[in-house]
Motif scaffolding. Sequence first.
Motif, short mmCIF file in Angstrom:
data_model
loop_
_atom_site.label_atom_id
_atom_site.label_comp_id
_atom_site.label_asym_id
_atom_site.label_seq_id
_atom_site.Cartn_x
_atom_site.Cartn_y
_atom_site.Cartn_z
N HIS A 94 -16.91 -59.92 -78.71
CA HIS A 94 -16.16 -60.87 -79.55
C HIS A 94 -17.13 -61.58 -80.49
O HIS A 94 -18.22 -61.97 -80.09
N GLU A 98 -12.93 -61.67 -84.23
CA GLU A 98 -12.73 -60.22 -84.12
C GLU A 98 -13.27 -59.77 -82.77
O GLU A 98 -14.30 -60.26 -82.29
N ASN A 99 -12.57 -58.83 -82.15
CA ASN A 99 -13.06 -58.16 -80.95
C ASN A 99 -13.43 -56.72 -81.28
O ASN A 99 -12.66 -56.02 -81.96
N TYR A 149 -12.90 -62.21 -75.32
CA TYR A 149 -13.08 -60.76 -75.41
C TYR A 149 -12.44 -60.04 -74.23
O TYR A 149 -11.60 -59.15 -74.40
#
Length: 635
Positions: A94, A98-99, A149
């Motif tokens: 992560h 965004e992952n 994440y």
Amino acid sequence: MVLLIEGRPWLGANFWSRAGGPLMWRQYDPALVRDELQVLREHGMNLTRSFFFWPDFMPAPDRIDPELVRRYADFLDRHHELGMRTIPTFVVGHMSGENWDPAWRRGRDLYADVWMVARQAWYVRELTARFHEHPAVAAWLISNEMPIYGEPSTRDRVTAWAELVVQAVRAGGGTQPVSVGDGAWGIEVTGVDNGFSVRDLAAITDFVGPHVYRMENDIVRQHLTAAFVCELAGTMDRPVVLEEFGVTDNFVSAEHARHYYRQTLHNSLLAGATGWIAWNNTDYDDLYDQDPYRHHAFEMHFGLTDSTGRPKPQLAEVREFASVLDRVDFARCTRAPGQVGLLVPSYLEHAYPFTEDSDRTYLFGVLRQSYVATRAADLPVRLLRERDGIPDGLALYLVPSAKQLTAPAWRLLAEVAQDGATVYVSYSPGGNGVQRGPWYADLNGMFGVEHQLRYGLVDPIEDDEVGVRFLDALGPIAAGATLRFTTGGDEHSRAYLPVRPTSARVLAVDGRDRPVLLERTTGRGRMVLCTYPIEHMAAALPSVNPEPTHAVYDALAVLAGVERPVTVADPLVHAATLSHEDGRRFAWLVSQSPDPLTVRPTVRGGLAGLEDWRPLDELTLPPFGVSVLNLLPDS
């Protein structure tokens, strides 16, 4: 304990080069990295937090990319050349909205899938083995915000996963401190159970690292929230490193960014933090078409420098903070033992049978607002977790807007009052309609009253402002004085406790002559009951601080004999002290005023300039300014 680099506390930035951001290892530029580090070093920083971008460093389940390992080794060498260190972070999936998964993960559970946990442990062990002897490695972090994440999970799964990957660091030869990198967002801090128990993880790691980015509706609460989180995290008997904090230019002006950094750094120091890692080193305007910046454009502008490497105002603030740390020799300073305890109910961190989730989250807001009031009253406060026992020996115990404590805790509070303490409790029916009312072991007996509650009903506060009139002087509050509290809360919580005094003495009444503050003497001490949830009322309101709760706390501190070396009458200036092991003492004055403010502190001994030792009776603080002074011995 203070984590040190060559005798200085950790002070640094989370680091991605402006050439690539999270993809920097694909296009690594050694000369640019050195220039970026040099700017940080010139501004007093000795540390970065760096990241093994997981999809790149581990392209297959049994392979680590050798070229990226070589580039990271060069990155470490650049730190060493400049006398800096870094904290490598392993499982970086992560980042900034965004992952990213390694292609081979294929949705497997990061905590419960045995093969997947083994792959992570192998990866951690192998990278540790490659780098643990490098002098630039200061510590290790397992992940970056793993609750985002890997998503929340159960406490047993997360703790088992963490134990295995921490053991992998040790198996790889890593002797440096290690922590998880989860943000300290667990139930013990937030009241929300994401599986990442701060208590459980502290037991297997070497420091706690809060990540604090709050959207707020009150500027004083905003300036003190990171400090409050550090106080909560600091109850786990581990050093607290403010591992992530910062601001994006998209959301704040240059001037206010500097104010935010100043307030966060100094207030968290006074709250027990011993290390600081800002988010982050630079801006990324040239990466506008690269994820995550493409869809989270505000993430481009969290930097301490702009995208050309030019320092921004908040980096100058970090440099000034570094100078203060050096001038007071912070590594050998300690906070004075607090004589005031702010009780953290066990209901914040434990889901008792048939209780509501909102019983826990309600507590975060109440406790934080109470903490704000203690700072406005210049109280040397410490947080006491009910789960760990209520220690005796303090002068003043605060139990703000309380619906629930366990029955043994109520008994212990009665005992410390009997032994000479002042115990203050303010009533609250709680923030929901489930078993709404005071879960007290003996409300009437403890406080010398007869409550007049009706089952299943609350007694609503009728007025938008409650005037509290004092019948007799209480500390600095004169007889006849009135404090005015703005009413906040909802249909459940905007309620008072109707009582009739029996053995209690009424100290103050509302505009309808109903008791608001009552005192019952017991043994060598006293129990003080407030029938209004004044801390919760303030917590529920925007732009409310400073509000009058600080005056009540100040008066109780005088009544309890709390020692305060420095106080300031204006609640917009918060005073606190640190002591050096050589006997020197230092005073911090922190202004919450948007305008310059001239104050005359009340001091036992006197104040003098930090460097010139010039005696000071009066000083002017700039907007949201901080002044650090020598605290002279008592004459």
